[in-house]
Design a protein around this motif. Structure first.
Motif, PDB file in Angstrom:
ATOM      1  N   VAL A 117      -4.905   7.642  -9.383  1.00  0.00           N
ATOM      2  CA  VAL A 117      -3.679   7.057  -8.828  1.00  0.00           C
ATOM      3  C   VAL A 117      -3.978   5.703  -8.203  1.00  0.00           C
ATOM      4  O   VAL A 117      -3.249   4.728  -8.415  1.00  0.00           O
ATOM      5  CB  VAL A 117      -3.037   8.017  -7.794  1.00  0.00           C
ATOM      6  N   SER A 118      -5.060   5.617  -7.464  1.00  0.00           N
ATOM      7  CA  SER A 118      -5.443   4.357  -6.822  1.00  0.00           C
ATOM      8  C   SER A 118      -5.699   3.260  -7.849  1.00  0.00           C
ATOM      9  O   SER A 118      -5.234   2.122  -7.697  1.00  0.00           O
ATOM     10  CB  SER A 118      -6.702   4.586  -5.966  1.00  0.00           C
ATOM     11  N   ASP A 119      -6.427   3.599  -8.912  1.00  0.00           N
ATOM     12  CA  ASP A 119      -6.734   2.607  -9.946  1.00  0.00           C
ATOM     13  C   ASP A 119      -5.476   2.157 -10.689  1.00  0.00           C
ATOM     14  O   ASP A 119      -5.324   0.981 -11.016  1.00  0.00           O
ATOM     15  CB  ASP A 119      -7.754   3.166 -10.939  1.00  0.00           C
ATOM     16  N   LEU A 120      -4.553   3.094 -10.962  1.00  0.00           N
ATOM     17  CA  LEU A 120      -3.322   2.718 -11.663  1.00  0.00           C
ATOM     18  C   LEU A 120      -2.427   1.843 -10.791  1.00  0.00           C
ATOM     19  O   LEU A 120      -1.844   0.877 -11.282  1.00  0.00           O
ATOM     20  CB  LEU A 120      -2.563   3.968 -12.122  1.00  0.00           C
ATOM     21  N   THR A 121      -2.311   2.165  -9.510  1.00  0.00           N
ATOM     22  CA  THR A 121      -1.475   1.320  -8.638  1.00  0.00           C
ATOM     23  C   THR A 121      -2.095  -0.066  -8.486  1.00  0.00           C
ATOM     24  O   THR A 121      -1.371  -1.058  -8.417  1.00  0.00           O
ATOM     25  CB  THR A 121      -1.242   1.978  -7.265  1.00  0.00           C
TER      26      THR A 121
ATOM     27  N   GLY B 129      -1.012  -2.280 -11.141  1.00  0.00           N
ATOM     28  CA  GLY B 129       0.388  -2.700 -11.122  1.00  0.00           C
ATOM     29  C   GLY B 129       1.386  -1.626 -11.500  1.00  0.00           C
ATOM     30  O   GLY B 129       2.569  -1.907 -11.682  1.00  0.00           O
ATOM     31  N   VAL B 130       0.946  -0.396 -11.608  1.00  0.00           N
ATOM     32  CA  VAL B 130       1.836   0.716 -11.945  1.00  0.00           C
ATOM     33  C   VAL B 130       2.436   1.250 -10.651  1.00  0.00           C
ATOM     34  O   VAL B 130       1.756   1.306  -9.624  1.00  0.00           O
ATOM     35  CB  VAL B 130       1.031   1.825 -12.674  1.00  0.00           C
TER      36      VAL B 130
ATOM     37  N   ALA C  37       2.162   6.473 -11.484  1.00  0.00           N
ATOM     38  CA  ALA C  37       0.722   6.722 -11.418  1.00  0.00           C
ATOM     39  C   ALA C  37       0.444   8.184 -11.100  1.00  0.00           C
ATOM     40  O   ALA C  37      -0.417   8.814 -11.725  1.00  0.00           O
ATOM     41  CB  ALA C  37       0.075   5.821 -10.377  1.00  0.00           C
ATOM     42  N   THR C  38       1.193   8.746 -10.171  1.00  0.00           N
ATOM     43  CA  THR C  38       0.996  10.143  -9.792  1.00  0.00           C
ATOM     44  C   THR C  38       1.292  11.074 -10.954  1.00  0.00           C
ATOM     45  O   THR C  38       0.509  11.983 -11.251  1.00  0.00           O
ATOM     46  CB  THR C  38       1.890  10.499  -8.585  1.00  0.00           C
ATOM     47  N   SER C  39       2.402  10.835 -11.654  1.00  0.00           N
ATOM     48  CA  SER C  39       2.739  11.719 -12.779  1.00  0.00           C
ATOM     49  C   SER C  39       1.775  11.525 -13.946  1.00  0.00           C
ATOM     50  O   SER C  39       1.406  12.483 -14.623  1.00  0.00           O
ATOM     51  CB  SER C  39       4.182  11.527 -13.219  1.00  0.00           C
TER      52      SER C  39
END
Length: 90
Positions: A68-72, A75-76, A81-83
């Motif tokens: 989740v951290s890497d996706l946010t 820029g997601v 990111a969570t889903s």
């Protein structure tokens, strides 16, 4: 040992080895693809960056928080990111 018996044994072993690899490889690929597809839906047709693929791989290993951290960071949105990271290890 006859040549025909030896060839049959080698071919059988090769078929079993390749069959086992074919059964395990698509499952890992499909999990990462599910995660990436979640992100690409948010991008509305845009292709995901390499950082998204790497984050989904991290999610595949079971490290949900890092995924989740890497996706946010890529820029997601946090909801996407969570889903996306939730479907990666399934």
């Amino acid at each position: 040992m006859r040549t025909s018996t030896r060839i049959a044994g080698v071919l059988t072993g090769l078929a079993l080895a390749l069959g086992g690899a074919a059964l395990t490889a698509p499952a890992a690929h499909a999990d990462i693809a599910s995660c990436v597809n979640q992100v690409e839906r948010e991008l509305r047709g845009g292709a995901a960056q390499d950082s998204v693929h790497m984050a989904c791989y991290v999610g595949l290993t079971g490290n949900h928080d890092q995924c989740v951290s890497d996706l946010t960071r890529a820029g997601v949105t946090e909801d996407t990111a969570t889903s996306a990271c939730r479907v990666a290890p399934q």
